[in-house]
Design a protein around this motif. Structure first.
Motif, PDB file in Angstrom:
ATOM      1  N   SER A  45      84.932  78.303  53.417  1.00 28.89           N
ATOM      2  CA  SER A  45      84.843  76.945  52.878  1.00 28.89           C
ATOM      3  C   SER A  45      84.298  75.986  53.930  1.00 28.89           C
ATOM      4  N   TYR A  46      84.744  76.155  55.167  1.00 31.54           N
ATOM      5  CA  TYR A  46      84.351  75.256  56.258  1.00 31.54           C
ATOM      6  C   TYR A  46      82.832  75.272  56.466  1.00 31.54           C
ATOM      7  N   ASP A  47      82.207  76.439  56.271  1.00 32.02           N
ATOM      8  CA  ASP A  47      80.772  76.572  56.514  1.00 32.02           C
ATOM      9  C   ASP A  47      79.920  76.430  55.261  1.00 32.02           C
ATOM     10  N   GLU A  48      80.556  76.246  54.108  1.00 34.53           N
ATOM     11  CA  GLU A  48      79.829  76.301  52.840  1.00 34.53           C
ATOM     12  C   GLU A  48      78.884  75.110  52.692  1.00 34.53           C
ATOM     13  N   PHE A  49      77.620  75.334  52.333  1.00 37.40           N
ATOM     14  CA  PHE A  49      76.769  74.197  51.983  1.00 37.40           C
ATOM     15  C   PHE A  49      76.012  74.298  50.659  1.00 37.40           C
ATOM     16  N   PRO A  50      75.509  75.480  50.221  1.00 43.59           N
ATOM     17  CA  PRO A  50      74.706  75.409  48.984  1.00 43.59           C
ATOM     18  C   PRO A  50      75.508  74.951  47.764  1.00 43.59           C
ATOM     19  N   ARG A  51      76.757  75.401  47.648  1.00 43.20           N
ATOM     20  CA  ARG A  51      77.572  74.989  46.504  1.00 43.20           C
ATOM     21  C   ARG A  51      77.971  73.524  46.597  1.00 43.20           C
ATOM     22  N   THR A  52      78.216  73.073  47.844  1.00 44.10           N
ATOM     23  CA  THR A  52      78.713  71.723  48.060  1.00 44.10           C
ATOM     24  C   THR A  52      77.601  70.680  47.926  1.00 44.10           C
ATOM     25  N   MET A  53      76.369  71.119  48.189  1.00 45.02           N
ATOM     26  CA  MET A  53      75.235  70.213  48.234  1.00 45.02           C
ATOM     27  C   MET A  53      75.118  69.328  46.988  1.00 45.02           C
ATOM     28  N   PHE A  54      75.253  69.943  45.815  1.00 38.11           N
ATOM     29  CA  PHE A  54      75.097  69.188  44.574  1.00 38.11           C
ATOM     30  C   PHE A  54      76.403  68.570  44.105  1.00 38.11           C
ATOM     31  N   THR A  55      77.537  69.011  44.660  1.00 34.42           N
ATOM     32  CA  THR A  55      78.813  68.668  44.038  1.00 34.42           C
ATOM     33  C   THR A  55      79.707  67.775  44.889  1.00 34.42           C
ATOM     34  N   SER A  56      79.266  67.389  46.108  1.00 32.25           N
ATOM     35  CA  SER A  56      80.207  66.666  46.957  1.00 32.25           C
ATOM     36  C   SER A  56      80.082  65.143  46.828  1.00 32.25           C
ATOM     37  N   GLY A  57      79.076  64.654  46.123  1.00 37.43           N
ATOM     38  CA  GLY A  57      78.936  63.209  45.967  1.00 37.43           C
ATOM     39  C   GLY A  57      78.534  62.531  47.262  1.00 37.43           C
TER      40      GLY A  57
END
Lengths: 265, 287
Positions: free
Chosen positions: A199-211
């Motif tokens: 989770s700490y290193d995650e970026f592709p999933r977070t890119m569109f969903t983190s606001g």
């Protein structure tokens, strides 16, 4: 043949580590040092920059969010991974489908999953935020790894220990709490570690969903889009060391747990 | 007998939360992408007519068709490189290194980067590959070239170099696992029967590790097909593959076009994985 393979292996290890070492070395370059050699002196300047950052590129809030998000993912991953691995032992109807459903979380590319969840949020009228939509989608990435760890642990689990407890009159919940859980605890810690670092290193999933409020990897990406500075090297070195310490700590816990679990020692 | 009875109600209840979570976060979004890719009209809402016009527009563009082919070619090349490299490393670590301490040390040196951030490792290649980068400085220092070579950063060479370091472990890991499962007596038996080393490898060792090879290749295939980050940072804006197109469309608020590319990418991945699954059964790895 052995020499050829040996050279290949050592060569690859050098190839894999040299960029990381270079990054670490350059992060200690002097205030006038750039993103390549020469270093122009040795200093902690770029680490100081990290701590005394301006508002424009302050990495502390994203770091805080990333740690909180990773901790939450880690906890949820542990609970759901133990539950679903336990469920798999129950060989319920459709357990094969369930297995593939969880595996899908690893196989499905993060870019598409993140994009899909962003669309889902938009259609449902949910504002994307790091602690809601990003959390929701990140668990779908960390959970399968925890699940696989727990499956492997339960594969080698000696069910006779549970049988003994049940025969002695303990109910199923007590047996799970007092016998099963302590034995599989190293696996649970492994699942937690997986959950945290992934989770700490995650970026592709977070890119569109983190606001608007970004996590650390996204803040690093944004900075990289603006300009590559030695400050990014300092972050990279710091987080890499943090991961290494986390791995080392968990390995030590696992080893000591295995020592105490072994009878006669 | 365990704390959970086969086919009991608790078994279902324990599976339900994880199942629902994965369904909501992975399956539903994929279905939605497919649905949105078929939307006609102009408004972004569920009332749109269903049409294939978005796909027709996409496939009518020759540069997009070329992008699909390019992505496949690039992925195949990386599968070949990481496959050979990964197998060699796995074979060396499991079969050739005798000392336990050395083996552990080499394993750790091999695995640890997997635990650290892929983002940071991709960034680490930038100072390495640039015009004033380490490689060029080394080449000039050794007197091999006089001026910096510009083929490394912002090029497919650079992207491939970084991706090889990122993904070789994926090709190698499952092979390590399968090699470690082979009982030494099998090899000894073949050798006692006077099979030369090459034949032992071809007829005994390699077939037994084939599931590991295939699974490693699937992992590399899926990772490289979907890797937009390495391509974006090391390739600059000069090189793009299919996943970068999704990002471009998304940033341009062209959600329907992004959905179409996503479906195309998903279809490519499904076909690739399906072919691999016909070769080996992935569930055999766990037993």
């Amino acid at each position: 043949m052995t020499w050829l393979l040996g050279t290949l292996t050592v060569g690859f290890l050098l190839y894999q580590w040299l960029p990381v070492f270079t990054l670490g070395l350059l992060s200690f370059s002097g205030p006038t040092g750039g993103t390549t050699f020469p270093m122009n002196g040795v200093s902690l300047h770029w680490y100081r920059e990290l701590i005394e950052a301006s508002i424009m590129n302050d990495f502390k809030p994203p770091f805080g969010r990333s740690v909180m998000l990773a901790a939450a993912c880690s906890v949820v991953t542990c609970v759901l991974a133990v539950a679903s691995a336990q469920a798999m032992r129950g060989r319920f109807r459709g357990h094969n489908l369930f297995f593939y459903l969880l595996l899908l979380g690893i196989m499905a590319p993060g870019l598409l999953v993140g994009f899909g969840v962003a669309i889902m949020g938009r259609l449902l009228g949910i504002e994307p935020a790091w602690n809601t939509t990003a959390f929701f989608v990140q668990v779908s990435w960390t959970l399968p790894f925890g699940f696989l760890v727990m499956l492997a642990i339960f594969n080698r689990f000696d069910s006779r220990l549970e049988e003994a407890a049940l025969t002695l009159g303990a109910n199923r919940l007590t047996t799970f709490r007092r016998i099963t859980l302590p034995i599989v605890l190293p696996g649970v810690i492994g699942a937690a570690l997986f959950g945290f670092t992934l989770s700490y290193d995650e970026f592709p999933r977070t890119m569109f969903t983190s606001g608007a409020d970004m996590t650390l990897p996204l803040a690093v990406m944004a900075q990289l889009d603006r300009e590559l500075t030695p400050e990014l090297y300092a972050i990279g070195t710091a987080t890499t060391l943090l991961s290494l310490v986390a791995i080392l700590a968990c390995t030590l816990i696992l080893v000591s747990l295995r020592r105490t679990a072994r009878p006669g020692s | 007998m365990s704390t959970i009875r086969p086919r009991s109600l608790p078994a279902y209840l324990l599976a339900l939360p994880a199942g629902l979570w994965m369904f909501g976060a992975v399956v539903m979004p994929a279905v939605l992408i497919l649905w949105v890719s078929l939307w006609g009209g102009t408004a972004f809402g569920p009332g749109n007519p269903i049409t294939f016009a978005n796909y027709e527009r996409f496939f009518a563009n020759a540069s997009y068709r070329g992008l699909i082919a390019n992505t496949f070619l690039h992925t195949l090349m990386l599968m070949a490189i990481t496959g050979v490299l990964g197998y060699g490393i796995a074979y060396f670590l499991v079969m050739k290194v005798q000392s336990r301490a050395w083996r552990t040390a080499l394993f750790l040196a091999f695995i640890i980067p997997f635990w650290t951030s892929a983002l940071i490792r991709a960034i680490a290649w930038v100072p390495f590959l640039g015009v004033n980068g380490v490689i060029n400085q080394a080449l000039m220092g050794l007197g091999i070239t006089e001026r910096p070579i510009e083929i490394f950063l912002y090029s497919r060479t650079g992207i491939s170099m970084a991706q090889v370091s990122l993904y070789t472990l994926m090709a190698s890991g499952p092979v390590v696992y399968m090699l470690a499962q082979i009982p030494p007596s099998l090899r000894e038996a073949a050798m006692t029967l006077k099979a030369p080393p090459g034949v032992v490898f071809r007829r005994v060792i390699f077939p037994l590790t084939l599931p590991g090879v295939v699974i490693g290749q699937v992992l590399v295939f899926l990772s490289v097909m979907a890797d937009f980050a390495t391509v974006q940072w090391i390739g600059g804006n000069k090189i793009a593959l299919l996943p970068n197109l999704i990002l471009n469309f998304y940033e341009g608020a062209q959600l329907r076009a992004a959905a179409v590319v996503s479906v195309v990418l998903m279809a490519c991945m499904l076909v690739g994985t399906f072919i691999a699954m016909r070769v080996v059964d992935i569930r055999k790895l766990g037993t």
